[in-house]
Design an enzyme around this catalytic site. Structure first.
Site, PDB file in Angstrom:
ATOM      1  N   TRP A  84      34.876  36.210  43.456  1.00  0.00           N
ATOM      2  CA  TRP A  84      34.837  36.135  44.855  1.00  0.00           C
ATOM      3  C   TRP A  84      34.021  37.209  45.355  1.00  0.00           C
ATOM      4  CZ3 TRP A  84      38.758  33.814  46.557  1.00  0.00           C
ATOM      5  CH2 TRP A  84      39.801  34.179  45.574  1.00  0.00           C
TER       6      TRP A  84
ATOM      7  N   ASP B 231      34.290  43.945  50.768  1.00  0.00           N
ATOM      8  CA  ASP B 231      35.287  43.307  51.412  1.00  0.00           C
ATOM      9  C   ASP B 231      36.575  43.774  49.775  1.00  0.00           C
ATOM     10  OD1 ASP B 231      37.837  41.155  49.841  1.00  0.00           O
ATOM     11  OD2 ASP B 231      36.201  39.324  49.077  1.00  0.00           O
TER      12      ASP B 231
ATOM     13  N   LYS C  18      47.540  41.230  49.180  1.00  0.00           N
ATOM     14  CA  LYS C  18      47.732  41.780  47.723  1.00  0.00           C
ATOM     15  C   LYS C  18      48.603  42.854  47.595  1.00  0.00           C
ATOM     16  CE  LYS C  18      45.278  38.421  46.804  1.00  0.00           C
ATOM     17  NZ  LYS C  18      43.422  37.986  46.548  1.00  0.00           N
TER      18      LYS C  18
END
Ligand SMILES: *Cc1c(COP(=O)(O)O)cnc(C)c1O
Length: 360
Positions: free
Chosen positions: A103, A172, A196
């Site tokens: 990511w 993030d 999530k």
């Protein structure tokens, strides 16, 4: 009610049952309006209070100080890869990244389309199984900000503590949002895709330090944080359904004790799994314990064929979403806030049985 399985998917993922049941109850007629929430104007007397309440709860539960603006933005975390760079990068400056895995690399590659980037630290030599401390990081004088990935959802590693930097810190936090407190003094932008821990996919919860809310004539207006801050996240039609479910999830979190409760719960669930894996002579996790994720537990069986057999058989027994991400293989149990201990116990029981049946 139809049968619910144990859903270990990395996202979208399991949501609190009570929130889903309430949504089901209210689906056709929201608050005696005779309409579904999905059919109601985002500028109506019915939606606006829900929107306000959601923004307030998002801040309250994470103890967000007044110098941050809470934004509910469409597009998920990937859109934040773009927005952070558009809003912060300037000519002659760079965006610095900690290359912690998949990511982080995605975030960097988006920023690199907007301006210059640099790597402040890379976990490549350690097979992306470790993370840096403040002293390990090298940032050039040209860096405008440092971007880090709080929890690498695919690699299964998590910063035990965020590093300090002399430039604004952008985080993030998609896959461990609302599972631990945020050290606000050290942070400048914190964002996460909602799917999530918080809501259905399609929305990001973003906190921006107010001093960073600036106009920029050269950038698309829609991609500026200031635009959305000035209109209280109602610049255009927001994803109203996502905000509605987010509202329910935040209330559910608050009723159970908020972030302290979920931090403890995440520690208990992950510890149970890691202890089982470490004791086992069949399963393994190769990440040093200090960096192991408390929300995404990755593990391996003795070989790749058995890994495949594992998730296929698990699926048949009502344990879903255990296949590791396609770029790394292996197995992964995502155990976000709505994941119950009962499901972790069911997984361990299945792991025991599978190991016995498949030991060489
Ligand atoms: C899932 C995830 C993303 C991508 O989120 P989208 O909402 O699909 O854009 C980004 N970063 C991390 C850490 C993630 O876990």
């Amino acid at each position: 009610m139809s049968k619910r399985i144990h859903n270990f998917c990395a996202g979208p993922c399991t949501l609190p049952l009570s929130v889903l049941e309430n949504a089901q109850k209210e689906l056709l007629d929201f608050q005696n309006s005779g309409m579904s929430l999905m059919e109601i104007s985002h500028r109506s007397k019915i939606f606006e209070p829900l929107h306000e309440e959601t923004l307030a709860l998002a801040c309250e539960i994470l103890a967000v100080p007044d110098d941050f603006q809470c934004l509910l933005l469409p597009g998920g975390a990937s859109q934040q890869f773009v927005m952070t760079a558009i809003n912060l990068l300037e000519d002659g400056k760079t965006a610095a990244f900690i290359d912690s895995g998949h990511w982080a690399q995605k975030a960097q590659s988006e920023a690199a389309r907007i301006g210059e980037t640099e790597i402040a630290w890379s976990g490549k030599d350690k097979n992306y199984r470790e993370l840096p401390t403040s002293n390990d990081i090298k940032i050039s004088d040209r860096a405008r900000y440092l971007h880090i990935t709080s929890n690498e959802t695919i690699g299964g590693i998590q910063f035990p503590k965020y590093p300090e930097a002399r430039v604004p810190l952008v985080i993030d936090a998609s896959s461990d949002f609302y599972t631990r407190p945020i050290p606000w003094d050290a942070c400048d932008i914190v964002y996460g895709g909602a799917q999530k821990n918080l809501a259905p996919a399609g929305i990001a919860v973003v906190f921006v330090r107010k001093t960073l809310l600036q106009d920029k004539k050269t950038a698309p207006k829609f991609l500026l944080y200031k635009t959305h801050a000035d209109s209280n996240s109602l610049y255009n039609t927001p994803p109203t359904w996502q905000i509605y479910i987010l509202n329910g999830v935040l209330k559910w979190m608050k009723s159970l004790g908020g972030v302290p409760y979920f931090q403890k719960f995440a520690a208990e669930k992950s510890q149970k799994l890691y202890e089982f894996i470490d004791k086992s002579d069949f399963y393994r996790n190769e990440i040093p314990s200090a960096f192991r994720s408390k929300t995404n537990v990755v593990f391996l069986t003795p070989n790749a064929e058995l890994d495949t057999k594992f998730w296929q058989e698990a699926e048949k027994e009502g344990l879903s979403g255990l296949k590791g991400h396609r770029v790394v293989g292996g197995l992964r149990a995502s155990i976000y806030n709505a994941m119950q201990m009962e499901s972790v116990d069911a997984l361990i029981k299945f792991m025991e049985k599978f190991a016995q049946e498949n030991k060489a």
